[in-house]
Design a protein around this motif. Structure first.
Motif, PDB file in Angstrom:
ATOM      1  N   GLU A  98       0.828  -1.202   0.000  1.00 30.19           N
ATOM      2  CA  GLU A  98       0.000   0.000   0.000  1.00 30.19           C
ATOM      3  C   GLU A  98       0.865   1.256   0.000  1.00 30.19           C
ATOM      4  N   PHE A  99       1.968   1.228   0.752  1.00 27.85           N
ATOM      5  CA  PHE A  99       2.871   2.386   0.787  1.00 27.85           C
ATOM      6  C   PHE A  99       3.408   2.674  -0.607  1.00 27.85           C
ATOM      7  N   LEU A 100       3.788   1.622  -1.328  1.00 28.93           N
ATOM      8  CA  LEU A 100       4.318   1.825  -2.673  1.00 28.93           C
ATOM      9  C   LEU A 100       3.251   2.371  -3.617  1.00 28.93           C
ATOM     10  N   ARG A 101       2.012   1.920  -3.459  1.00 27.52           N
ATOM     11  CA  ARG A 101       0.948   2.451  -4.314  1.00 27.52           C
ATOM     12  C   ARG A 101       0.770   3.949  -4.060  1.00 27.52           C
ATOM     13  N   ARG A 102       0.770   4.347  -2.798  1.00 33.68           N
ATOM     14  CA  ARG A 102       0.646   5.767  -2.476  1.00 33.68           C
ATOM     15  C   ARG A 102       1.844   6.547  -3.027  1.00 33.68           C
ATOM     16  N   ALA A 103       3.045   5.984  -2.876  1.00 35.43           N
ATOM     17  CA  ALA A 103       4.250   6.658  -3.369  1.00 35.43           C
ATOM     18  C   ALA A 103       4.187   6.828  -4.887  1.00 35.43           C
ATOM     19  N   ARG A 104       3.700   5.779  -5.592  1.00 37.01           N
ATOM     20  CA  ARG A 104       3.603   5.863  -7.056  1.00 37.01           C
ATOM     21  C   ARG A 104       2.615   6.950  -7.471  1.00 37.01           C
ATOM     22  N   ALA A 105       1.513   7.058  -6.740  1.00 38.55           N
ATOM     23  CA  ALA A 105       0.534   8.112  -7.051  1.00 38.55           C
ATOM     24  C   ALA A 105       1.134   9.496  -6.839  1.00 38.55           C
ATOM     25  N   GLN A 106       1.901   9.656  -5.750  1.00 43.26           N
ATOM     26  CA  GLN A 106       2.550  10.940  -5.493  1.00 43.26           C
ATOM     27  C   GLN A 106       3.580  11.255  -6.575  1.00 43.26           C
ATOM     28  N   TYR A 107       4.286  10.228  -7.018  1.00 44.99           N
ATOM     29  CA  TYR A 107       5.287  10.415  -8.074  1.00 44.99           C
ATOM     30  C   TYR A 107       4.637  10.988  -9.323  1.00 44.99           C
ATOM     31  N   ARG A 108       3.508  10.394  -9.734  1.00 46.27           N
ATOM     32  CA  ARG A 108       2.837  10.847 -10.947  1.00 46.27           C
ATOM     33  C   ARG A 108       2.239  12.244 -10.763  1.00 46.27           C
ATOM     34  N   ARG A 109       1.793  12.521  -9.549  1.00 48.76           N
ATOM     35  CA  ARG A 109       1.140  13.802  -9.297  1.00 48.76           C
ATOM     36  C   ARG A 109       2.128  14.958  -9.356  1.00 48.76           C
ATOM     37  N   TYR A 110       3.331  14.760  -8.801  1.00 44.56           N
ATOM     38  CA  TYR A 110       4.283  15.863  -8.665  1.00 44.56           C
ATOM     39  C   TYR A 110       5.498  15.744  -9.585  1.00 44.56           C
ATOM     40  N   HIS A 111       5.451  14.783 -10.504  1.00 46.65           N
ATOM     41  CA  HIS A 111       6.624  14.530 -11.341  1.00 46.65           C
ATOM     42  C   HIS A 111       7.040  15.774 -12.125  1.00 46.65           C
ATOM     43  N   VAL A 112       8.339  16.031 -12.087  1.00 48.12           N
ATOM     44  CA  VAL A 112       8.938  17.124 -12.856  1.00 48.12           C
ATOM     45  C   VAL A 112      10.153  16.545 -13.573  1.00 48.12           C
ATOM     46  N   PRO A 113      10.268  16.699 -14.886  1.00 47.01           N
ATOM     47  CA  PRO A 113      11.447  16.173 -15.586  1.00 47.01           C
ATOM     48  C   PRO A 113      12.723  16.788 -15.025  1.00 47.01           C
ATOM     49  N   GLY A 114      13.764  15.973 -14.979  1.00 42.99           N
ATOM     50  CA  GLY A 114      15.033  16.455 -14.465  1.00 42.99           C
ATOM     51  C   GLY A 114      16.117  15.428 -14.667  1.00 42.99           C
ATOM     52  N   PRO A 115      17.335  15.711 -14.233  1.00 43.42           N
ATOM     53  CA  PRO A 115      18.447  14.757 -14.394  1.00 43.42           C
ATOM     54  C   PRO A 115      18.162  13.458 -13.663  1.00 43.42           C
ATOM     55  N   ARG A 116      18.611  12.354 -14.250  1.00 45.84           N
ATOM     56  CA  ARG A 116      18.330  11.029 -13.682  1.00 45.84           C
ATOM     57  C   ARG A 116      19.221  10.713 -12.490  1.00 45.84           C
ATOM     58  N   GLY A 117      20.396  11.326 -12.401  1.00 44.04           N
ATOM     59  CA  GLY A 117      21.264  11.107 -11.257  1.00 44.04           C
ATOM     60  C   GLY A 117      22.057   9.825 -11.353  1.00 44.04           C
ATOM     61  N   ARG A 118      22.655   9.437 -10.242  1.00 44.65           N
ATOM     62  CA  ARG A 118      23.504   8.250 -10.189  1.00 44.65           C
ATOM     63  C   ARG A 118      22.672   6.974 -10.333  1.00 44.65           C
ATOM     64  N   PRO A 119      23.310   5.852 -10.722  1.00 43.44           N
ATOM     65  CA  PRO A 119      22.564   4.601 -10.890  1.00 43.44           C
ATOM     66  C   PRO A 119      21.787   4.200  -9.639  1.00 43.44           C
ATOM     67  N   ARG A 120      22.378   4.399  -8.465  1.00 45.87           N
ATOM     68  CA  ARG A 120      21.683   4.031  -7.236  1.00 45.87           C
ATOM     69  C   ARG A 120      20.395   4.832  -7.102  1.00 45.87           C
ATOM     70  N   ASN A 121      20.467   6.132  -7.424  1.00 50.92           N
ATOM     71  CA  ASN A 121      19.266   6.966  -7.336  1.00 50.92           C
ATOM     72  C   ASN A 121      18.247   6.569  -8.391  1.00 50.92           C
ATOM     73  N   GLN A 122      18.716   6.132  -9.555  1.00 52.58           N
ATOM     74  CA  GLN A 122      17.794   5.699 -10.589  1.00 52.58           C
ATOM     75  C   GLN A 122      17.013   4.472 -10.141  1.00 52.58           C
ATOM     76  N   VAL A 123      17.665   3.562  -9.433  1.00 46.42           N
ATOM     77  CA  VAL A 123      16.974   2.382  -8.921  1.00 46.42           C
ATOM     78  C   VAL A 123      15.920   2.788  -7.905  1.00 46.42           C
ATOM     79  N   ARG A 124      16.273   3.715  -7.025  1.00 42.86           N
ATOM     80  CA  ARG A 124      15.325   4.173  -6.005  1.00 42.86           C
ATOM     81  C   ARG A 124      14.136   4.894  -6.666  1.00 42.86           C
TER      82      ARG A 124
END
Length: 752
Positions: free
Chosen positions: A277-303
């Motif tokens: 359930e936490f991940l579902r909420r996080a995914r919804a927040q991601y889509r709601r506030y998403h702003v294009p930007g640099p992808r960052g380091r591989p570790r951050n890309q996985v997160r």
């Protein structure tokens, strides 16, 4: 109106609350009010607050009728605040000594900004203190005050409220208040930093952030961690209302995603069944506030992928793969270390079968630290008097730069290290070499020791478990049996060494070689050293060098050095040196007249640069007495130290100068001039007569001629004390400060 309103909310913290509140009330800066908020705590926290409030009128006790949580408890404190600045402190954390004075000074320097950020250190139950890893962001270089756009790196700091001082007028004007729920700092700190028109930084640890073993709210397993979504909704709602701050959306989006991944990745926070359930909420927040930007380091890309796609199983598989890779890598490193250790051991055994090299000598001090102490003085004199003997110095790579260019540098544990131990004719140290050392019959082992003993040593520690700390006394005596010579500075040392380190060695009562420099240095040397340390001309330089406490894991900090300097005035400078067993300085201050010299490679140089030594039970007092300069002994914990470590004589009964039993006495000794008065000189003369008889500047020469050149007879005779002329405390042309002229001024011979 006080300068600071310090707000401390309390809930189930009775064990820590006294220490937290007193860390505020005992600050040297006193223009403050302390607002302690009892958040309807079920333990004795409210009673503790009332007790402290009854004893100090600066404390205002606020008792809430129901438990409202950390954020709203802080709001209750804000409603009672009247100070210029709001400072928040959690009830299990503490302010460091002198923190508020440093904050007040920095606010004044930077024109009273809206927000001042300062640093913190995490403190553990072991006594270890670890400074914030992003401390470099708090540099005070450049313009101040500034805006967040000038220093966006500040958003890398931990987003908490207790590392900031906020101008109350600014907070009230913007209407900032804490929301309910967990992670209440998030919708406070981001908006405060973005809205502030003026920001400044203080590169100083002002808060000790206690890492509790148990009881930390964010370390509990609860659905309350879902509050993090509401808190970021509030942050982005703030941005929606402030279009001029839209530039911060990409940064805050990335911080939000990283925060969600942190909460999810900490397996102690979310109940197991709530994780999807936490991940579902996080995914919804991601889509709601998403702003294009640099992808960052591989570790951050996985997160980010975890939050963006809710890919719980994929993320878990990646984590397991990374864990397996780390374990394989650790196993491979372990195998490599084992193979290397066996090869080095074989190499050493081979070297032991080869001839000893008569023209080789290997030196070490303090188990591989840097070049110096008695071994350093002997090595230097050996290169002068016996250049045919090649010398090598064992030191960790970080200290190689301290070794003279004419001396070979050797890294502990290397093949060269084992070769040197196996084949060098002479082995010289003030501590120990590797316990696996096999001393050969033709080798000569010189144990220089590291000073005159005041505290108990060797076999005398058998009855002192706090100081012995599991010492294997059988192994200790086995090491003593390898010694051929032991250096001694005086008869007291000779008697102690031969009793606590019983062996067949020969004692050379020649003086301490490291003290030779005090008789050879010139006034120009003193001036050069003082200039390199930044000591102003005419300033009275106090060298503060306490010893370590075996019974304490953390460093003993008995003095508020900033308060001492304020009491003594601008003519004084303090050089503070922590004992080498500690990794941290004695103070986190950046005051210009308070100089941390803990990492300085030469304590002898520091002695030469100073006008007076303040110490407790350190053997440095015996060395410093050779300079015939004032010494003040500060013994605030005499009974405890005596019980834990023990001493060979009561330094208060036979001191090298004035004795202070506490901070107030110490200030009084300097303020009245007794530190350099006639009584201090009389005590020092008796002390020098007993302990400095052989330190005439030629101790190292006597050692080299006897041990390395075989000149048992005809060694340089000892210069009587009355005929010695140690280097003056200050270069010619500097005057004694006016307040010390007259009756309290030193005797003529004190600086001759």
């Amino acid at each position: 109106m006080p300068r600071f309103s310090v707000i401390v909310p309390a809930y189930k913290v009775q064990a820590y609350l006294h220490e937290s509140l007193h860390s505020v009330l005992r600050q040297s800066f006193t223009d403050l009010e302390l607002i302690a908020v009892d958040d309807c705590s079920p333990d004795a926290s409210g009673e503790v607050i009332d007790e402290v409030a009854a004893a100090d009128p600066r404390v205002r006790a606020v008792h809430l009728t129901e438990n409202v949580g950390l954020g709203r408890a802080r709001n209750a404190g804000i409603e009672h605040a009247t100070g210029d600045y709001l400072i928040f402190l959690d009830a299990d954390d503490t302010l460091t000594p002198g923190a508020l004075a440093a904050v007040a000074d920095r606010l004044k320097e930077t024109g009273s900004p809206d927000v001042l950020l300062y640093d913190y250190a995490r403190t553990y139950w072991t006594g270890e203190a670890v400074r914030n890893q992003h401390a470099a962001q708090l540099t005070e270089e450049g313009d101040a005050p500034f805006q967040l756009t000038d220093r966006p790196g500040l958003l890398k700091l931990l987003m908490v409220v207790w590392n900031k001082a906020c101008r109350r007028e600014f907070i009230e004007r913007e209407g900032f208040r804490f929301p309910p729920g967990y992670y209440e700092d998030t919708p406070w700190t981001y908006p405060v930093l973005m809205a502030a028109e003026t920001i400044a930084t203080l590169d100083r640890v002002c808060v000790h952030y206690r890492q509790r073993r148990q009881g930390n709210i964010l370390g509990t397993t609860s659905r309350k961690h879902f509050d993090v979504f509401d808190q970021y909704d509030r942050v982005f709602a703030f941005l929606d209302a402030r279009p001029e701050l839209d530039r911060w959306r990409p940064v805050l989006f990335r911080r939000m995603v990283d925060h969600y991944a942190n909460v999810f990745g900490n397996r102690d926070r979310l109940p197991r069944r709530s994780r999807p359930e936490f991940l579902r909420r996080a995914r919804a927040q991601y889509r709601r506030y998403h702003v294009p930007g640099p992808r960052g380091r591989p570790r951050n890309q996985v997160r980010q992928g975890l939050v963006r796609f809710g890919a719980h199983r994929t993320y878990r598989a990646l984590r397991l793969a990374r864990t397996a890779a780390r374990r394989l890598d650790a196993a491979a490193r372990s195998v490599r270390r084992a193979v290397r250790a066996r090869l080095l051991r074989l190499h050493y055994l081979v070297q032991l079968r080869l001839p000893v090299r008569a023209g080789r000598a290997v030196f070490s001090a303090y188990g591989g630290r840097g070049y110096g102490c008695n071994p350093g003085a002997v090595e230097e004199k050996l290169r002068e008097l016996a250049p045919h003997i090649r010398t090598a110095w064992i030191a960790d790579p970080a200290h190689h730069h301290t070794v003279p260019t004419g001396t070979r540098r050797i890294t502990p544990g290397s093949a060269a290290y084992w070769t040197a131990l196996a084949r060098s004719k002479y082995l010289v140290t003030n501590a120990d070499f590797d316990p696996r050392l096999r001393k050969r019959r033709s080798q000569v082992f010189v144990q220089t020791q590291a000073g005159t003993p005041l505290k108990h040593m060797g076999l005398d520690l058998q009855e002192r478990p706090a100081a012995a700390r599991g010492t294997d006394f059988g192994a200790l005596l086995a090491r003593v049996d390898t010694w051929d010579y032991v250096l001694s500075a005086n008869r007291h040392s000779t008697l102690v060494w031969e009793r606590v380190f019983p062996g067949a060695y020969t004692t050379l009562e020649y003086g301490a070689p490291r003290n030779d420099r005090f008789q050879r240095a010139s006034s120009q040397d003193v001036a050069r050293i003082r200039e390199s340390l930044g000591i102003p001309k005419g300033s009275v330089a106090i060298l503060y060098a306490p010893t370590h406490r075996d019974y304490l894991r953390a460093q003993h900090r008995p003095l508020d050095l900033e308060r001492l300097l304020r009491a003594l005035g601008p003519r004084f400078t303090v050089l503070t040196r922590a004992h080498h067993v500690y990794g941290a300085p004695l103070t986190d201050s950046d005051t210009a007249r308070l100089v941390d010299v803990s990492d300085h490679p030469s304590v002898e140089s520091l002695c030469l640069a100073s006008d007076v030594l303040v110490t407790d039970y350190s053997s440095l007092m015996f060395d410093y007495a050779n300079l015939d300069r004032p010494i003040v002994v500060h013994t605030d914990d005499r009974e405890v130290y005596e019980a834990a470590r023990g001493t060979y004589f009561d330094v208060r009964e036979f001191p090298p100068g004035a004795v202070a039993r506490g901070e107030e006495e110490l200030i009084d000794i300097f303020a009245t001039g007794h530190w350099r008065g006639s009584r201090s000189a009389q005590l020092r003369a008796a002390f020098r007569d007993r302990f400095c008889g052989h330190d005439d500047g030629r101790a190292a020469e006597r050692v080299v001629r006897h041990v390395f050149l075989g000149q048992g007879a005809g060694l340089p005779s000892v210069v009587p004390l009355a005929d010695r002329r140690p280097v003056p405390a200050a270069p010619a042309g500097e005057q004694v400060p006016e307040q010390y002229q007259g009756e309290a001024a030193p005797r003529p011979h004190e600086h001759t």
